[in-house]
Design a protein around this motif. Structure first.
Motif, PDB file in Angstrom:
ATOM      1  N   THR A   1      -4.769  -9.450   2.023  1.00 56.57           N
ATOM      2  CA  THR A   1      -6.171  -9.796   1.739  1.00 56.57           C
ATOM      3  C   THR A   1      -7.041  -9.875   2.985  1.00 56.57           C
ATOM      4  OG1 THR A   1      -5.602 -12.166   1.814  1.00 56.57           O
ATOM      5  CG2 THR A   1      -5.554 -11.075  -0.350  1.00 56.57           C
ATOM      6  N   ASP A   2      -6.421  -9.922   4.154  1.00 55.80           N
ATOM      7  CA  ASP A   2      -7.206  -9.930   5.385  1.00 55.80           C
ATOM      8  C   ASP A   2      -6.351  -9.427   6.541  1.00 55.80           C
ATOM      9  OD1 ASP A   2      -5.495 -12.017   6.013  1.00 55.80           O
ATOM     10  OD2 ASP A   2      -6.980 -13.580   5.700  1.00 55.80           O
ATOM     11  N   GLY A   3      -6.981  -9.217   7.686  1.00 55.58           N
ATOM     12  CA  GLY A   3      -6.262  -8.742   8.859  1.00 55.58           C
ATOM     13  C   GLY A   3      -6.067  -7.230   8.843  1.00 55.58           C
ATOM     14  N   PRO A   4      -5.122  -6.734   9.636  1.00 59.35           N
ATOM     15  CA  PRO A   4      -4.922  -5.285   9.749  1.00 59.35           C
ATOM     16  C   PRO A   4      -4.663  -4.629   8.396  1.00 59.35           C
ATOM     17  CG  PRO A   4      -3.671  -6.452  11.437  1.00 59.35           C
ATOM     18  CD  PRO A   4      -4.207  -7.504  10.515  1.00 59.35           C
ATOM     19  N   LEU A   5      -5.306  -3.494   8.180  1.00 64.09           N
ATOM     20  CA  LEU A   5      -5.139  -2.779   6.913  1.00 64.09           C
ATOM     21  C   LEU A   5      -3.775  -2.109   6.834  1.00 64.09           C
ATOM     22  CD1 LEU A   5      -6.280  -1.680   4.240  1.00 64.09           C
ATOM     23  CD2 LEU A   5      -7.324   0.196   5.565  1.00 64.09           C
ATOM     24  N   PHE A   6      -3.405  -1.381   7.875  1.00 62.85           N
ATOM     25  CA  PHE A   6      -2.115  -0.684   7.903  1.00 62.85           C
ATOM     26  C   PHE A   6      -1.187  -1.393   8.884  1.00 62.85           C
ATOM     27  CE2 PHE A   6      -5.053   2.824   6.660  1.00 62.85           C
ATOM     28  CZ  PHE A   6      -4.534   2.998   5.371  1.00 62.85           C
ATOM     29  N   ARG A   7       0.046  -1.666   8.413  1.00 60.37           N
ATOM     30  CA  ARG A   7       0.979  -2.483   9.200  1.00 60.37           C
ATOM     31  C   ARG A   7       2.372  -1.858   9.218  1.00 60.37           C
ATOM     32  NH1 ARG A   7      -0.689  -8.587   7.262  1.00 60.37           N
ATOM     33  NH2 ARG A   7      -2.930  -8.202   7.107  1.00 60.37           N
ATOM     34  N   PRO A   8       3.179  -2.261  10.202  1.00 54.83           N
ATOM     35  CA  PRO A   8       4.573  -1.797  10.204  1.00 54.83           C
ATOM     36  C   PRO A   8       5.307  -2.341   8.979  1.00 54.83           C
ATOM     37  CG  PRO A   8       3.949  -2.763  12.324  1.00 54.83           C
ATOM     38  CD  PRO A   8       2.860  -3.101  11.362  1.00 54.83           C
ATOM     39  N   ILE A   9       6.338  -1.615   8.553  1.00 54.57           N
ATOM     40  CA  ILE A   9       7.162  -2.039   7.420  1.00 54.57           C
ATOM     41  C   ILE A   9       8.545  -2.412   7.941  1.00 54.57           C
ATOM     42  CG2 ILE A   9       8.138  -1.370   5.199  1.00 54.57           C
ATOM     43  CD1 ILE A   9       5.128  -1.573   5.159  1.00 54.57           C
ATOM     44  N   SER A  10       9.043  -3.562   7.527  1.00 61.42           N
ATOM     45  CA  SER A  10      10.350  -4.035   7.995  1.00 61.42           C
ATOM     46  C   SER A  10      11.477  -3.250   7.326  1.00 61.42           C
ATOM     47  CB  SER A  10      10.504  -5.525   7.684  1.00 61.42           C
ATOM     48  OG  SER A  10      10.622  -5.711   6.275  1.00 61.42           O
ATOM     49  N   LEU A  11      12.698  -3.451   7.793  1.00 61.13           N
ATOM     50  CA  LEU A  11      13.859  -2.791   7.197  1.00 61.13           C
ATOM     51  C   LEU A  11      14.062  -3.223   5.755  1.00 61.13           C
ATOM     52  CD1 LEU A  11      16.395  -2.937  10.191  1.00 61.13           C
ATOM     53  CD2 LEU A  11      15.061  -0.974   9.391  1.00 61.13           C
ATOM     54  N   SER A  12      13.569  -4.425   5.421  1.00 58.27           N
ATOM     55  CA  SER A  12      13.676  -4.909   4.040  1.00 58.27           C
ATOM     56  C   SER A  12      12.478  -4.471   3.201  1.00 58.27           C
ATOM     57  CB  SER A  12      13.795  -6.441   4.027  1.00 58.27           C
ATOM     58  OG  SER A  12      12.665  -7.034   4.672  1.00 58.27           O
ATOM     59  N   ASP A  13      11.696  -3.515   3.724  1.00 63.29           N
ATOM     60  CA  ASP A  13      10.557  -2.911   3.013  1.00 63.29           C
ATOM     61  C   ASP A  13       9.438  -3.920   2.742  1.00 63.29           C
ATOM     62  OD1 ASP A  13       9.486  -0.481   2.078  1.00 63.29           O
ATOM     63  OD2 ASP A  13       9.786  -1.107   0.009  1.00 63.29           O
ATOM     64  N   ARG A  14       9.142  -4.739   3.757  1.00 68.07           N
ATOM     65  CA  ARG A  14       8.039  -5.689   3.641  1.00 68.07           C
ATOM     66  C   ARG A  14       7.050  -5.452   4.782  1.00 68.07           C
ATOM     67  NH1 ARG A  14      10.339 -11.668   2.886  1.00 68.07           N
ATOM     68  NH2 ARG A  14       8.102 -11.991   2.539  1.00 68.07           N
ATOM     69  N   PRO A  15       5.746  -5.549   4.491  1.00 65.20           N
ATOM     70  CA  PRO A  15       4.755  -5.355   5.564  1.00 65.20           C
ATOM     71  C   PRO A  15       4.769  -6.517   6.546  1.00 65.20           C
ATOM     72  CG  PRO A  15       3.668  -6.017   3.532  1.00 65.20           C
ATOM     73  CD  PRO A  15       5.107  -5.804   3.187  1.00 65.20           C
ATOM     74  N   LEU A  16       4.730  -6.211   7.823  1.00 65.52           N
ATOM     75  CA  LEU A  16       4.705  -7.229   8.865  1.00 65.52           C
ATOM     76  C   LEU A  16       3.264  -7.636   9.148  1.00 65.52           C
ATOM     77  CD1 LEU A  16       7.379  -5.637  11.240  1.00 65.52           C
ATOM     78  CD2 LEU A  16       7.697  -7.447   9.538  1.00 65.52           C
ATOM     79  N   PRO A  17       3.035  -8.804   9.732  1.00 59.15           N
ATOM     80  CA  PRO A  17       1.657  -9.280   9.929  1.00 59.15           C
ATOM     81  C   PRO A  17       0.889  -8.580  11.039  1.00 59.15           C
ATOM     82  CG  PRO A  17       3.236 -10.867  10.801  1.00 59.15           C
ATOM     83  CD  PRO A  17       4.028  -9.832  10.080  1.00 59.15           C
ATOM     84  N   ARG A  18       1.561  -7.810  11.861  1.00 57.40           N
ATOM     85  CA  ARG A  18       0.870  -7.217  13.002  1.00 57.40           C
ATOM     86  C   ARG A  18       0.296  -5.841  12.677  1.00 57.40           C
ATOM     87  NH1 ARG A  18       6.370  -6.510  14.443  1.00 57.40           N
ATOM     88  NH2 ARG A  18       6.945  -4.322  14.812  1.00 57.40           N
ATOM     89  N   ARG A  19      -0.560  -5.353  13.565  1.00 59.95           N
ATOM     90  CA  ARG A  19      -1.211  -4.054  13.417  1.00 59.95           C
ATOM     91  C   ARG A  19      -0.279  -2.928  13.855  1.00 59.95           C
ATOM     92  NH1 ARG A  19      -6.493  -3.452  12.919  1.00 59.95           N
ATOM     93  NH2 ARG A  19      -6.822  -5.595  13.622  1.00 59.95           N
TER      94      ARG A  19
END
Length: 347
Positions: free
Chosen positions: A250-268
């Motif tokens: 809902t806020d922050g970076p639009l596109f983010r890295p994806i973890s090995l467990s297929d979850r978006p990380l909070p960083r840009r």
């Protein structure tokens, strides 16, 4: 000619000069600032190696002329002072080789040097007729064929092949949304994509019209107070909304890295992430890894616009090209095969 000494009340204080420098920085795109800093480091090292002293403000005309002459020749088989200086710059990592730099590289370094003169409200030595003439001759002598930034443009058919490799994982959903936004919003640059925040995506018109708005705060050709709003609709809009719905960002970076467990990380994402994503998708699509670079998406948008008969001016409103001459090159590559003059003798 003597220089008129200004009274104290007419001179900028240190605080005023610091404020002016800060204003200049805040009004200049980050990519341009980084280029200026790299170029200034190179120029300062070159002058110290050539003349044994730091830069002067304003710089002398003879120094500007020497800079042009030293960078207008291939030094590989040419011993002398210029070659010795180039070797020193190579040793400290500021120069790659002894061959003649591309005219565009020389022009950029001179432009950076001039920008620092303007920042200090000083006349640049590159404005003198003798130096300008030397610049023109150097440019002509070392002109090179234009090399495209991407081996191939990523036109619609190529993009469809890349999108077909994107599965239902969050990584696949992200890559699909990112590639489609990069293409459909006018061929966005890498840095523009990774700089986007969720707040830059306007969704008010999505439900009633299937339309979203992308606000670009960080571009190569516009300032933050001129941030363009670009429309995106159809499949590209739905792909981006799907990414937001699945990840619940809902806020922050639009596109983010994806973890090995297929979850978006909070960083840009890193600025160069699009290159990695594009290479990965090219391989999955059965294409060579070097088939295209991220600029291929930008070139592909304009090439496809030309193929589909879209007016150049309409395409430029999305691509944000300032130069019609530059944008026209993509159209010219397409249109020349359809020119009636190529078929004067018939079949």
């Amino acid at each position: 000619m003597t220089t008129l000494a200004l009274p104290a009340y007419a001179q900028l204080s240190e605080a005023d000069e610091a404020a002016l420098t800060d204003l200049y920085r805040r009004g200049t795109p980050a990519n341009t600032l980084r280029a200026w800093e790299r170029d200034l480091a190179y120029i300062a090292a070159w002058k110290m190696a050539s003349f044994g002293r730091p830069l002067d403000w304003p710089e002398e005309e003879k120094v500007a002329l020497r800079f042009i002459l030293d960078h207008a020749q291939d030094l590989t088989e040419k011993p002398g002072a210029a070659r010795d200086v180039a070797m020193e710059l190579i040793a400290i990592g500021l120069r790659r080789e002894l061959t003649c730099p591309a005219p565009a590289t020389l022009d950029r370094r001179i432009a950076s040097w001039q920008a620092f003169h303007r920042m200090r409200n000083l006349a640049s030595p590159f404005s003198s007729p003798l130096v300008q003439q030397a610049r023109q001759k150097a440019r002509r002598a070392n002109a090179r064929p234009r090399v495209p930034k991407s081996p191939k443009p990523v036109t619609r058919d190529i993009l469809e092949a890349l999108l077909a490799t994107c599965d239902a994982s969050r990584r696949g959903i992200r890559d699909r949304a990112m590639l489609m936004l990069a293409f459909a919003s006018g061929g966005r640059r890498r840095s523009e994509l990774t700089a986007l925040n969720v707040e830059d995506v306007g969704l008010d018109d999505f439900t009633p019209k299937g339309l979203i708005w992308i606000t670009l705060l960080d571009t190569k050709t516009t300032r933050k107070d001129q941030a363009p709003r670009l429309p995106m609709k159809g499949r590209a809009a739905r792909a981006l909304v799907h990414w937001l719905e699945v990840t619940k960002i809902t806020d922050g970076p639009l596109f983010r890295p994806i973890s090995l467990s297929d979850r978006p990380l909070p960083r840009r994402l890193a600025t160069d992430a699009l290159r990695t994503i594009l290479r990965h998708r090219l391989v999955l699509a059965g294409l060579p890894v070097n088939f295209a670079t991220p600029h291929g998406l930008r070139a592909g948008f304009l090439t496809q616009a030309a193929l589909d008969g879209a007016p150049l001016a309409a395409a430029m409103k999305l691509s944000l090209h300032r130069s019609a001459v530059q944008a026209q090159k993509y159209y010219a590559d397409v249109e020349i095969t359809e020119n009636p003059a190529t078929d004067l003798l018939g079949e």
